[in-house]
Design a protein around this motif. Structure first.
Motif, PDB file in Angstrom:
ATOM      1  N   GLY A 136      14.092  37.787  51.323  1.00 38.61           N
ATOM      2  CA  GLY A 136      13.946  36.526  51.158  1.00 38.61           C
ATOM      3  C   GLY A 136      13.533  35.950  50.088  1.00 38.61           C
ATOM      4  N   ILE A 137      12.557  36.509  49.461  1.00 36.31           N
ATOM      5  CA  ILE A 137      11.985  35.996  48.374  1.00 36.31           C
ATOM      6  C   ILE A 137      13.014  36.072  46.945  1.00 36.31           C
ATOM      7  N   ASP A 138      13.962  36.953  46.983  1.00 34.45           N
ATOM      8  CA  ASP A 138      15.039  37.232  46.069  1.00 34.45           C
ATOM      9  C   ASP A 138      14.178  37.873  45.122  1.00 34.45           C
ATOM     10  N   GLY A 139      13.653  38.932  45.545  1.00 35.29           N
ATOM     11  CA  GLY A 139      12.713  39.956  44.403  1.00 35.29           C
ATOM     12  C   GLY A 139      14.055  40.376  43.477  1.00 35.29           C
ATOM     13  N   GLY A 140      13.532  40.572  42.341  1.00 33.71           N
ATOM     14  CA  GLY A 140      14.290  41.043  41.071  1.00 33.71           C
ATOM     15  C   GLY A 140      15.229  39.849  40.477  1.00 33.71           C
ATOM     16  N   ILE A 141      15.301  38.741  41.003  1.00 33.59           N
ATOM     17  CA  ILE A 141      15.979  37.775  40.365  1.00 33.59           C
ATOM     18  C   ILE A 141      15.430  37.366  38.823  1.00 33.59           C
ATOM     19  N   HIS A 142      16.360  37.211  38.106  1.00 33.32           N
ATOM     20  CA  HIS A 142      15.982  36.961  36.839  1.00 33.32           C
ATOM     21  C   HIS A 142      15.707  35.465  36.340  1.00 33.32           C
ATOM     22  N   PRO A 143      14.968  35.263  35.261  1.00 31.02           N
ATOM     23  CA  PRO A 143      15.011  33.923  34.649  1.00 31.02           C
ATOM     24  C   PRO A 143      16.313  33.455  34.297  1.00 31.02           C
ATOM     25  N   GLY A 144      16.283  32.079  34.836  1.00 33.05           N
ATOM     26  CA  GLY A 144      17.455  31.469  34.566  1.00 33.05           C
ATOM     27  C   GLY A 144      18.669  31.700  35.775  1.00 33.05           C
ATOM     28  N   GLU A 145      18.589  32.602  36.676  1.00 31.68           N
ATOM     29  CA  GLU A 145      19.336  32.800  37.958  1.00 31.68           C
ATOM     30  C   GLU A 145      18.652  31.604  39.009  1.00 31.68           C
ATOM     31  N   GLN A 146      19.422  31.220  39.867  1.00 33.85           N
ATOM     32  CA  GLN A 146      19.232  30.173  40.874  1.00 33.85           C
ATOM     33  C   GLN A 146      19.010  30.608  42.202  1.00 33.85           C
TER      34      GLN A 146
END
Length: 637
Positions: A364-374
């Protein structure tokens, strides 16, 4: 599990034989999450699977090259010391199951190389249950011959993906397991709940008390309640015994959670925190306890039944969406998903003091999301704080201002452009608890419609989701929404008292005359208190005879409503005009054009067939010159 719900659901189970025998699937209608019954005596054995290598279960024949790099699946040692098979009568396993990739079929476990034991699927989904993401507690019977005292060896498998979401990587997760072995003829503790007593009432946060004794002494007493509330075990059943076996990322053992409470010493008492427990129908609550002695033997007490949660100063309601999509997950490849949460007409949001949204998620925390991604979750445009855990299950309650909500349809949106994993919302979708700063509302009204059935008769239909001390309804009407309203002589419909079961009512006004009318309900409770429904605009066409012409432009409420799959929309014109009548979804996207052209004076109707649309809330909008009106309709499946 509510077997009536289960019988209404449909699924296919795809099975691939994996070099050995797979035991028969559980009978249709059997509960997914099963509970020990009063008088049962048993022991429990627990194991948590720590790390990807232990809990991930992949299709051994997965076509995906990436999936194959994680094979073979682990064979896990599971210790059951001093297992007394001589006195055992049966055994079952409760799985802390991450549902895994949508479309994964044939999930199964086995002990010590014996036959595979199929896990039951969800039984509350509107379509194929394997396509719904979930974290549940499926229960499967274990033949006693499959178990040994001491070290056992446990493994899982699946038969791969099938259907529209197949990308060659069948996978689910076994985060933990609880094995119950039931016994007859062994020494066991005993006891019972002494307070509250059968048939009694209690206010918020009652103290529950039990007696317990046993030759081996008492280790603990767990209290468990049956009521209609938040589904924390994940099977989509809300009126049930409430507890679960779901560990989070920082927990390294399986344990009972979500129950009333636990006592470890005499006097055996627990305070039941009912803050998030919705209002209950009178006499619908039950309690029991399970008592464990120092030898690890459990005993289930008799139930305390016919209990009533009677609040004096506040009300609590639970709302859940009716259109949760399959594979409710988002990432860069499919960044947007939504559903709608309906709050019935008559709900007094102006006195709501708190709104909490509960989510069961994976990553749920969106682990692995990169900078700039929403990444966001929004309800009616209000963005919620982030919640969840990194690549694991999490259960979270997120507060939001009640002022961001509205009576009727509330749009829930999840969004992620993460190129890693994104995040999943598990079945049954979000669950919203709203607290109100006054006593329970007498009724929850879910629909109110009217239609002309002759030139002098108007039929009114309404449905309540729940009723509290409801004596009955009087019906009033007016030519304007602001009134004054006049009571229809002889129009009284008996209510259902207190109930959480939906009820549908009907009344025919036999003295209608042509024109636009507004109807409302005057609800009377058993104490004589009167509550009016919010003014419901009901543009009634009270004459449909050939040649009749209305005195003003009118757009009637569709009938039937809710509907499946078609409904009729009627309108009237005093003079010819260019008319457009369109249907849009909750996002404002047009899904149908029903009328677009010059229409002559008189009464007209058009049938809207929504056979190709998903269930949910839609809106139809009519324009004719300067006249513009929008009404809501509800498609159900």
């Amino acid at each position: 599990m509510n077997t009536t719900q289960g019988m209404k659901r449909f699924f296919r189970l795809y099975i691939v034989l994996i070099g050995c025998v797979i035991a028969a699937a559980p009978a249709w209608g059997q509960a997914m999450f099963r509970h020990p019954q009063p008088g049962d005596v048993y022991k429990e054995y627990y194991r948590a699977m720590i790390g990807y290598a232990e809990w991930r279960v992949i299709d051994p024949n997965a076509p995906s090259a990436t999936a194959q790099t994680y094979l073979p699946n682990a064979v896990l040692e599971f210790d059951m010391p001093n297992l007394d098979l001589a006195h055992a009568v049966r055994a079952e396993a409760v799985i802390d199951e991450w549902g895994g990739h949508a479309g994964t079929t044939g999930k199964a476990i086995r002990f010590n190389g014996n036959d595979w034991l199929l896990l039951p699927n969800l039984q509350t989904t509107p379509t194929n249950p394997v396509n719904y993401l979930h974290q549940a507690n499926p229960t499967v019977d274990i033949p006693l011959s499959h178990l040994v005292s001491g070290a056992n060896y446990l493994e899982g498998t699946n038969a791969g993906q099938a259907g529209p979401y197949d990308f060659g990587w069948g996978q689910w997760g076994m985060n933990g397991i609880v094995v119950r072995v039931y016994y007859s003829g062994i020494d066991h503790p005993t006891g019972q709940i002494t307070s509250p007593s059968t048939g009694s009432s209690f206010d918020d946060n009652p103290t529950v008390t039990a007696t317990a004794s046993g030759n081996a002494g008492i280790s603990k007493v767990d209290f468990i309640a049956y009521y209609d509330g938040l589904d924390t075990d994940g099977d989509g059943v809300f009126q049930d015994w409430h507890y679960n076996y779901h560990r989070n990322l920082t927990e390294y053992g399986e344990a009972l959670k979500g129950h009333v409470g636990t006592a470890t010493s005499s006097p055996y008492t627990a305070v039941w925190d009912t803050k998030m427990v919705p209002d209950q129908a009178s006499g619908s609550v039950k309690l029991l306890a399970r008592i464990r002695d120092n030898n690890g033997v459990w005993y289930v007490t008799p139930q305390i039944t016919n209990l009533s949660l009677s609040r004096s100063s506040r009300s609590v309601k639970l709302y859940v969406p009716g259109d949760v999509p399959e594979r409710f997950s988002v990432w860069a490849g499919r960044p947007y998903k939504s559903c709608t949460l309906s709050i019935p007409g008559g709900t007094k949001l102006n006195v709501a003091t708190n709104a909490t949204v509960f989510f069961s998620t994976f990553n749920g925390i969106d682990g692995g999301i990169h900078p700039g991604e929403q990444h966001y979750t929004k309800i009616n445009g209000y963005e919620l704080p982030w919640y969840g855990d990194d690549h694991f299950y999490s259960w979270d309650g997120v507060t939001m201002p009640p002022t961001a909500l509205q009576v009727g349809s509330n749009l829930v949106e999840i969004y992620s452009t993460s190129t890693k994993t994104g995040f999943d919302v598990n079945w049954p979708g979000l669950q919203m608890v709203i607290e109100f700063g006054e006593a329970p509302v007498p009724i929850q009204l879910s629909s109110f419609t009217a239609r002309a059935i002759s030139s002098t008769q108007v039929q009114l239909d309404w449905t309540t989701l729940s009723e509290t001390k409801n004596y009955g309804f009087e019906i009033e009407k007016s030519t304007t929404s602001a009134g004054p309203y006049t009571k229809i002589d002889g129009a009284f419909i008996n209510g259902q008292g207190t109930t959480i079961v939906p009820h549908t009512y009907s009344y025919t006004d036999g003295a209608a005359v042509p024109g636009a009318w507004y109807y409302r309900l005057r609800q009377i409770d058993l104490d004589g208190h009167v509550t009016f429904s919010d003014p419901q605009q009901v543009a009634v066409l009270t004459s449909v005879a050939a040649g009749d012409v209305p005195t003003q432009i009118m757009l009637a409420q569709n009938y039937p409503n809710p509907f499946n799959p078609s409904t009729v929309i009627r309108y009237g014109l005093p003079a010819g005009a260019h008319v457009t009548l369109t249907v849009v979804n909750a996002l404002g996207q047009q899904v149908a054009t029903l009328v677009n052209g010059e229409i002559g004076p008189g009464y007209h109707e058009v049938r809207f067939n929504a056979g190709n649309l998903a269930a949910g809330v839609y809106f139809y909008r009519m324009t004719a010159g300067t006249f513009v009106q929008t009404n809501k309709l509800l498609l159900v499946r």
